[in-house]
Design a protein around this motif. Structure first.
Motif, short mmCIF file in Angstrom:
data_model
loop_
_atom_site.label_atom_id
_atom_site.label_comp_id
_atom_site.label_asym_id
_atom_site.label_seq_id
_atom_site.Cartn_x
_atom_site.Cartn_y
_atom_site.Cartn_z
N GLY A 48 29.36 44.66 31.45
CA GLY A 48 29.10 43.15 31.05
C GLY A 48 28.61 42.47 31.92
N SER A 49 29.20 41.32 32.24
CA SER A 49 28.66 40.25 33.22
C SER A 49 29.04 40.78 34.67
N TRP A 50 28.55 41.87 35.24
CA TRP A 50 29.18 42.49 36.67
C TRP A 50 28.82 41.34 37.83
N ASP A 51 29.72 41.14 38.45
CA ASP A 51 29.61 40.33 39.75
C ASP A 51 29.90 40.89 41.04
N PRO A 52 29.09 41.52 41.78
CA PRO A 52 29.34 41.99 42.94
C PRO A 52 29.79 41.64 44.09
N SER A 53 30.00 40.10 43.93
CA SER A 53 30.31 39.36 45.18
C SER A 53 31.65 39.61 45.62
N LEU A 54 32.62 40.15 44.95
CA LEU A 54 33.86 40.66 45.49
C LEU A 54 33.76 41.50 46.48
N ALA A 55 32.85 42.50 46.12
CA ALA A 55 32.63 43.76 47.06
C ALA A 55 32.08 43.17 48.23
N LEU A 56 31.18 42.11 48.35
CA LEU A 56 30.72 41.74 49.64
C LEU A 56 32.12 41.00 50.44
N VAL A 57 32.78 40.29 49.77
CA VAL A 57 34.04 39.54 50.38
C VAL A 57 34.71 40.62 50.97
N MET A 58 35.03 41.79 50.17
CA MET A 58 35.84 42.94 50.69
C MET A 58 35.31 43.50 51.64
N GLY A 59 34.02 43.77 51.85
CA GLY A 59 33.29 44.22 52.81
C GLY A 59 33.43 43.41 54.04
N GLY A 60 33.15 42.08 53.87
CA GLY A 60 33.47 41.19 55.22
C GLY A 60 34.70 41.53 55.70
N ALA A 61 35.81 41.35 54.78
CA ALA A 61 37.19 41.49 55.10
C ALA A 61 37.21 42.92 55.99
N THR A 62 36.87 43.93 55.58
CA THR A 62 36.92 45.18 56.18
C THR A 62 36.49 45.35 57.74
N VAL A 63 35.35 44.65 57.71
CA VAL A 63 34.68 44.54 58.98
C VAL A 63 35.41 43.69 60.16
N THR A 64 35.75 42.52 59.36
CA THR A 64 36.67 41.75 60.37
C THR A 64 37.77 42.39 60.72
N ALA A 65 38.47 42.99 59.96
CA ALA A 65 39.99 43.56 60.33
C ALA A 65 39.56 44.76 61.26
N PHE A 66 38.39 45.48 61.08
CA PHE A 66 38.29 46.73 61.82
C PHE A 66 38.11 46.24 63.34
N ILE A 67 37.27 45.04 63.77
CA ILE A 67 37.10 44.55 64.83
C ILE A 67 38.33 43.73 65.41
N GLY A 68 39.37 42.94 64.46
CA GLY A 68 40.42 42.70 64.93
C GLY A 68 41.37 43.66 65.35
N TYR A 69 41.30 44.71 64.60
CA TYR A 69 42.61 45.82 65.20
C TYR A 69 42.03 46.30 66.31
N ARG A 70 40.87 46.68 66.61
CA ARG A 70 40.08 47.02 68.00
C ARG A 70 40.60 46.24 69.09
N LEU A 71 40.52 44.93 68.66
CA LEU A 71 40.91 43.88 69.84
C LEU A 71 42.46 44.08 70.09
N VAL A 72 43.16 43.87 69.01
CA VAL A 72 44.81 43.72 69.17
C VAL A 72 45.30 45.06 69.96
N TRP A 73 44.93 46.15 69.42
CA TRP A 73 45.40 47.52 69.94
C TRP A 73 45.43 47.70 71.49
N ARG A 74 44.49 46.87 71.86
CA ARG A 74 44.25 46.81 73.50
C ARG A 74 45.46 45.97 74.19
N ARG A 75 46.28 45.22 73.49
CA ARG A 75 47.15 44.61 74.14
C ARG A 75 48.36 45.18 74.36
#
Length: 146
Positions: free
Chosen positions: A36-63
């Motif tokens: 029907g009225s498919w809206d891909p914006s949720l995938a973009l939000v999830m993708g942005g969150a995944t990239v942010t979490a990936f970078i954040g975990y890489r920084l945090v695990w150095r501590r």
């Protein structure tokens, strides 16, 4: 100090949900409506969150330890068992039916939409019931009924 940082983190998360439109259950339901009225914006939000979490975990695990605690609180179990799969399935079914997951439901509460006013108490009852079942010993460690 920990409570203040927890509050600020939740506030930033909630603002992100509102700004991205994820507090609107129609956004989620339109993402799931492929025919029907498919809206891909949720995938973009999830993708942005995944990239942010990936970078954040890489920084945090150095501590050597978290900023506000002595050790990292990491789950010991890595097994995929019946309670995990059942909980994930119930979460996904509830998300698909209601269009909410817990974070956006809380951020949508001030809007007083009828769907939110039904979903949030039902979610809390489900959380309470799940905790009661788990603590009562009705399920063993492998998720089988006793």
């Amino acid at each position: 100090m920990r409570i203040l940082w927890g509050f600020l983190s939740g506030l930033v998360f909630g603002l992100g949900l509102v700004i991205s439109g994820m507090a609107d259950p129609a956004k989620v339901l339109n993402f799931l409506d492929l025919a029907g009225s498919w809206d891909p914006s949720l995938a973009l939000v999830m993708g942005g969150a995944t990239v942010t979490a990936f970078i954040g975990y890489r920084l945090v695990w150095r501590r050597p330890s978290p900023v506000l605690d002595q050790t990292f609180d990491i789950p010991k179990s890595r097994s995929i068992d019946r309670p995990l799969v059942t909980g994930a399935a119930l979460f996904g079914i509830g998300w698909g039916i209601g269009g909410f997951c817990p974070g956006p439901a809380w951020t949508a509460l001030p809007l007083l939409a009828p769907g939110t006013l039904i979903f949030l108490p039902a979610m809390l009852v489900g959380l309470w019931g799940g905790a009661r079942i788990k603590s009562s010993g009705l399920l063993d460690t492998k998720g089988a009924a006793t």
